[in-house]
Design an enzyme around this catalytic site. Sequence first.
Site, short mmCIF file in Angstrom:
data_model
loop_
_atom_site.label_atom_id
_atom_site.label_comp_id
_atom_site.label_asym_id
_atom_site.label_seq_id
_atom_site.Cartn_x
_atom_site.Cartn_y
_atom_site.Cartn_z
N TYR A 1 -17.13 40.43 -4.70
CA TYR A 1 -16.76 40.68 -3.69
C TYR A 1 -16.66 40.69 -2.15
O TYR A 1 -16.34 41.44 -1.40
CB TYR A 1 -16.23 42.04 -3.74
CG TYR A 1 -15.47 42.93 -5.69
CD1 TYR A 1 -16.90 44.44 -5.56
CD2 TYR A 1 -14.77 42.21 -6.33
CE1 TYR A 1 -15.66 44.97 -6.79
CE2 TYR A 1 -14.33 42.46 -7.18
CZ TYR A 1 -14.78 43.56 -7.65
OH TYR A 1 -14.52 44.72 -8.81
N TYR B 1 -32.14 36.81 -15.59
CA TYR B 1 -31.27 37.28 -14.35
C TYR B 1 -29.52 36.88 -14.66
O TYR B 1 -28.85 37.78 -14.35
CB TYR B 1 -31.84 37.75 -13.42
CG TYR B 1 -31.37 36.86 -12.10
CD1 TYR B 1 -30.25 36.90 -11.61
CD2 TYR B 1 -32.54 35.84 -12.19
CE1 TYR B 1 -29.90 35.73 -10.51
CE2 TYR B 1 -32.16 34.78 -11.49
CZ TYR B 1 -31.46 35.07 -10.39
OH TYR B 1 -29.77 33.70 -9.37
N GLU C 1 -5.59 28.95 -32.67
CA GLU C 1 -6.42 29.76 -32.58
C GLU C 1 -5.97 30.45 -31.41
O GLU C 1 -6.88 31.45 -30.50
CB GLU C 1 -8.78 29.22 -31.40
CG GLU C 1 -9.22 28.28 -32.30
CD GLU C 1 -9.57 29.21 -33.61
OE1 GLU C 1 -9.90 30.14 -34.34
OE2 GLU C 1 -10.71 28.69 -33.55
N HIS D 1 -16.49 24.03 -27.67
CA HIS D 1 -17.84 24.16 -28.93
C HIS D 1 -18.75 23.59 -27.86
O HIS D 1 -19.30 22.19 -28.42
CB HIS D 1 -17.73 23.04 -29.48
CG HIS D 1 -16.62 23.33 -30.45
ND1 HIS D 1 -15.88 23.13 -32.09
CD2 HIS D 1 -15.87 24.55 -30.32
CE1 HIS D 1 -14.69 23.92 -32.60
NE2 HIS D 1 -15.09 24.75 -31.94
N HIS E 1 -12.25 28.82 -24.13
CA HIS E 1 -13.14 28.47 -25.84
C HIS E 1 -13.45 27.45 -25.63
O HIS E 1 -12.64 26.13 -25.88
CB HIS E 1 -11.59 28.43 -27.36
CG HIS E 1 -13.11 28.32 -28.35
ND1 HIS E 1 -14.34 28.35 -28.74
CD2 HIS E 1 -12.30 27.96 -29.09
CE1 HIS E 1 -14.51 28.34 -29.71
NE2 HIS E 1 -13.57 27.79 -30.16
N HIS F 1 -19.83 28.26 -34.02
CA HIS F 1 -18.77 28.08 -33.78
C HIS F 1 -19.15 27.80 -32.90
O HIS F 1 -19.10 26.08 -32.41
CB HIS F 1 -17.33 29.25 -33.83
CG HIS F 1 -16.37 28.71 -33.78
ND1 HIS F 1 -15.39 29.43 -33.80
CD2 HIS F 1 -15.38 27.57 -32.94
CE1 HIS F 1 -14.12 28.83 -33.97
NE2 HIS F 1 -14.57 27.64 -33.56
#
Length: 215
Positions: free
Chosen positions: A209, A112, A72, A93, A91, A154
């Site tokens: 922040y 939310y 990938e 699964h 990434h 995927h």
Amino acid sequence: MNHQELRAGIVHTAREMTRAGINQGTAGNISVRVDGGLLITPSSLPYDQMIPEDIVEMKFDGSWEGRRPSSEWRFHRDILQNRTDVDVVLHCHSIYAATLACKFLDIPAFHYMVGIAGGPNIRCSDYATYGTQALSDTALEALEDRMACLLGQHGQIALGKDLAGALAMAIEVETTAQMYFQVLTLGEPNIIDDEEMARVIEQMRRMSYGQAPND
């Protein structure tokens, strides 16, 4: 961090994906931006066998040194080239995110916390064969103005400024996907409107922040 520290951090984060239950076997992959390119997990190597020296250094032109990179690598490279606001691509699964992705379901603002990905939904991309440029292209589209997306039939992609942030994002996406899956068993959910989600997202940004919500 120097490259050796980043390599060790990638291995640690890959193993943490398994411990957190968001990945299985040799599925999933992680990359980190470095000068001129990226460091990325290698192809088809179980995480419990991986050592820092196995992490592959790639240039943005697609060339690499050492082991073969993850299949990938294209979307990792393209995301890091196009998204200068992030330094890590993760990434995996994860089960519930992949379940929704198999039905091509976006995750709307039923809760939310959907806003943690940067917008009023978490998009699902179109399907494309793994490892192809087509998958990279559709992932980039789904990630526009977002820190995470589902990949059609995927899994998911989560972004971050650092490894810990990307892992936390992936875990939150999976938790949100599980909640949404369960809510759907009760019927159509109530959706928070875009105006309120804009307030939520701004408050999340401010708090990230170190500012109090009402400062």
